[in-house]
Scaffold this active site. Structure first.
Site, PDB file in Angstrom:
ATOM      1  N   CYS A   5       6.166  -5.259   0.516  1.00  0.00           N
ATOM      2  CA  CYS A   5       6.302  -3.923  -0.065  1.00  0.00           C
ATOM      3  C   CYS A   5       6.166  -2.842   1.018  1.00  0.00           C
ATOM      4  O   CYS A   5       7.093  -2.680   1.813  1.00  0.00           O
ATOM      5  CB  CYS A   5       5.293  -3.774  -1.196  1.00  0.00           C
ATOM      6  SG  CYS A   5       5.777  -2.540  -2.394  1.00  0.00           S
ATOM      7  N   HIS A  57       5.013  -8.579  -4.369  1.00  0.00           N
ATOM      8  CA  HIS A  57       3.629  -8.897  -3.961  1.00  0.00           C
ATOM      9  C   HIS A  57       3.215 -10.308  -4.359  1.00  0.00           C
ATOM     10  O   HIS A  57       2.470 -10.471  -5.335  1.00  0.00           O
ATOM     11  CB  HIS A  57       2.663  -7.924  -4.657  1.00  0.00           C
ATOM     12  CG  HIS A  57       2.777  -6.516  -4.209  1.00  0.00           C
ATOM     13  ND1 HIS A  57       2.024  -6.009  -3.180  1.00  0.00           N
ATOM     14  CD2 HIS A  57       3.562  -5.510  -4.640  1.00  0.00           C
ATOM     15  CE1 HIS A  57       2.323  -4.741  -2.993  1.00  0.00           C
ATOM     16  NE2 HIS A  57       3.260  -4.402  -3.878  1.00  0.00           N
ATOM     17  N   GLU A  88       0.986 -11.985  -3.151  1.00  0.00           N
ATOM     18  CA  GLU A  88      -0.474 -12.131  -2.959  1.00  0.00           C
ATOM     19  C   GLU A  88      -1.269 -11.863  -4.241  1.00  0.00           C
ATOM     20  O   GLU A  88      -2.459 -12.168  -4.285  1.00  0.00           O
ATOM     21  CB  GLU A  88      -0.953 -11.215  -1.821  1.00  0.00           C
ATOM     22  CG  GLU A  88      -1.001  -9.722  -2.114  1.00  0.00           C
ATOM     23  CD  GLU A  88       0.344  -9.024  -1.999  1.00  0.00           C
ATOM     24  OE1 GLU A  88       1.374  -9.717  -1.841  1.00  0.00           O
ATOM     25  OE2 GLU A  88       0.372  -7.779  -2.072  1.00  0.00           O
ATOM     26  N   GLY A 142       0.855  -1.177   0.000  1.00  0.00           N
ATOM     27  CA  GLY A 142       0.000   0.000   0.000  1.00  0.00           C
ATOM     28  C   GLY A 142       0.887   1.223   0.000  1.00  0.00           C
ATOM     29  O   GLY A 142       1.797   1.321  -0.825  1.00  0.00           O
ATOM     30  N   SER A 185       3.290   3.142   2.670  1.00  0.00           N
ATOM     31  CA  SER A 185       3.814   2.981   4.034  1.00  0.00           C
ATOM     32  C   SER A 185       3.609   4.226   4.889  1.00  0.00           C
ATOM     33  O   SER A 185       3.374   4.114   6.104  1.00  0.00           O
ATOM     34  CB  SER A 185       5.293   2.606   3.984  1.00  0.00           C
ATOM     35  OG  SER A 185       6.031   3.589   3.275  1.00  0.00           O
TER      36      SER A 185
HETATM   37  N1  GLN Z   1       5.896   3.011  -2.489  1.00  0.00           N
HETATM   38  C1  GLN Z   1       5.057   2.491  -1.434  1.00  0.00           C
HETATM   39  C2  GLN Z   1       5.484   2.991  -0.074  1.00  0.00           C
HETATM   40  O1  GLN Z   1       6.380   3.717   0.050  1.00  0.00           O
HETATM   41  C3  GLN Z   1       5.049   0.984  -1.419  1.00  0.00           C
HETATM   42  C4  GLN Z   1       4.355   0.439  -2.664  1.00  0.00           C
HETATM   43  C5  GLN Z   1       3.624  -0.848  -2.436  1.00  0.00           C
HETATM   44  O2  GLN Z   1       3.378  -1.268  -1.297  1.00  0.00           O
HETATM   45  N2  GLN Z   1       3.193  -1.430  -3.516  1.00  0.00           N
HETATM   46  O3  GLN Z   1       4.879   2.624   0.894  1.00  0.00           O
END
Ligand code: GLN
Length: 215
Positions: free
Chosen positions: A97, A192, A194, A65, A67
Site C-alpha cells: 500500500c 495488506h 499482513e 500507512g 506515504s
Molecule cells: N492512502 C495512503 C497513502 O497515500 C495509503 C493507504 C495505506 O497504506 N493503507 O499513502
C-alpha cells in the site's frame, strides 16, 4: 489499526536464530503487523529507523500507512538516500500500500513535494478507489502464489496505472486494474496481506531474501 506486539518483543522468543535478517521500516504505519508475520515465518526481524539499522538487514518491508508521511520522515531521518542506494544495490524490498507508493518510479495524485524512493518501473495512483469505495475486501488470483485465491484487504489503496517493461504484473482486479507487481528483488501490493492471515506474499518475499543472503 490495533497492534498487540510490543516493540521490544519483536524477535524475542519469536524468531528462529537461523532466519534471514529482515527489517521493517518503522517510521509510520502498520509495521508491527508485518514484524509479527515475518517473525512467525522464522525471520530475524528488526525495526528500521536509522541508516545503521538498514545496513544490518538482508531484506526490508515498507508497510502501509501514509506515504507522504513516510516520505517526509525518511528524508528527515536521513534514510531516503540510503534506502535508494540499497534498492539500487539489489536489496529485496516488499512494499504494501503506502510501501508500494514509496517503491513506484512515478506517482499520480501525490501531495505537493511528495517523493518516492522508486525502483519499480510503474506509475502508481494514490487513493485510487475514491471516497465511495476506499476500503474493501476481495479475492484475487495470484498465479505466482498457487491456485488458492488471495484474500486482499484494500484500505485507501493505490492502483498501478501502468507497468513498464522492467516490471511484471502478479495480480489484477476483475476490472483489470493492477494491484500487485514485482521487479527483480522488489515486490509491491496495493493491499495488506499482513492483516488477513495471508502469508504467501511474505513467504514469497522471504524466498527472495534468502536467495540473496546466500549469494
Ligand atoms: N492512502 C495512503 C497513502 O497515500 C495509503 C493507504 C495505506 O497504506 N493503507 O499513502
Amino acid at each position: 489499526m490495533t497492534t498487540t506486539l510490543r516493540e521490544e518483543s519483536v524477535g524475542a522468543g519469536e524468531r528462529a536464530a537461523s532466519g534471514p535478517r529482515v527489517g521493517v521500516l518503522a517510521l509510520q504505519g502498520d509495521f508491527r503487523e508485518h514484524a509479527h508475520v515475518l517473525a512467525g515465518l522464522g525471520a530475524e526481524v528488526s525495526l528500521v529507523r536509522r541508516p545503521t539499522e538498514l545496513a544490518a538487514v538482508d531484506g526490508l518491508v515498507i508497510p502501509g500507512g501514509e506515504s507522504s508521511v513516510i516520505d517526509k520522515l525518511s528524508r528527515t531521518f536521513g534514510l531516503a538516500g540510503p534506502l535508494r542506494e540499497a534498492i539500487a544495490g539489489g536489496l529485496p524490498v516488499y512494499g504494501t500500500c503506502a510501501g508500494l507508493i514509496m517503491l513506484a518510479d512515478t506517482l499520480l495524485d501525490a501531495i505537493a513535494g511528495q517523493q518516492s524512493l522508486g525502483g519499480l518501473d510503474v506509475v502508481v495512483r494514490r487513493n485510487a478507489f475514491g471516497s465511495q469505495n476506499q476500503s474493501f475486501e476481495t479475492e484475487l488470483d495470484v498465479p505466482a502464489l498457487g491456485v488458492a485465491p488471495v484474500r486482499a484487504v484494500f484500505i485507501r489503496g493505490p492502483v498501478v496505472e501502468s507497468v513498464g517493461p522492467d516490471a511484471t504484473v502478479l495480480a489484477s482486479l476483475a476490472d483489470g486494474r493492477v494491484v500487485a507487481v514485482e521487479q527483480g528483488n522488489l515486490l509491491g501490493t496495493s493491499f495488506h496481506p499482513e492483516i488477513t492471515g495471508e502469508h504467501r506474499f511474505h513467504e514469497y518475499f522471504l524466498s527472495k531474501v534468502r536467495a540473496r543472503a546466500r549469494s
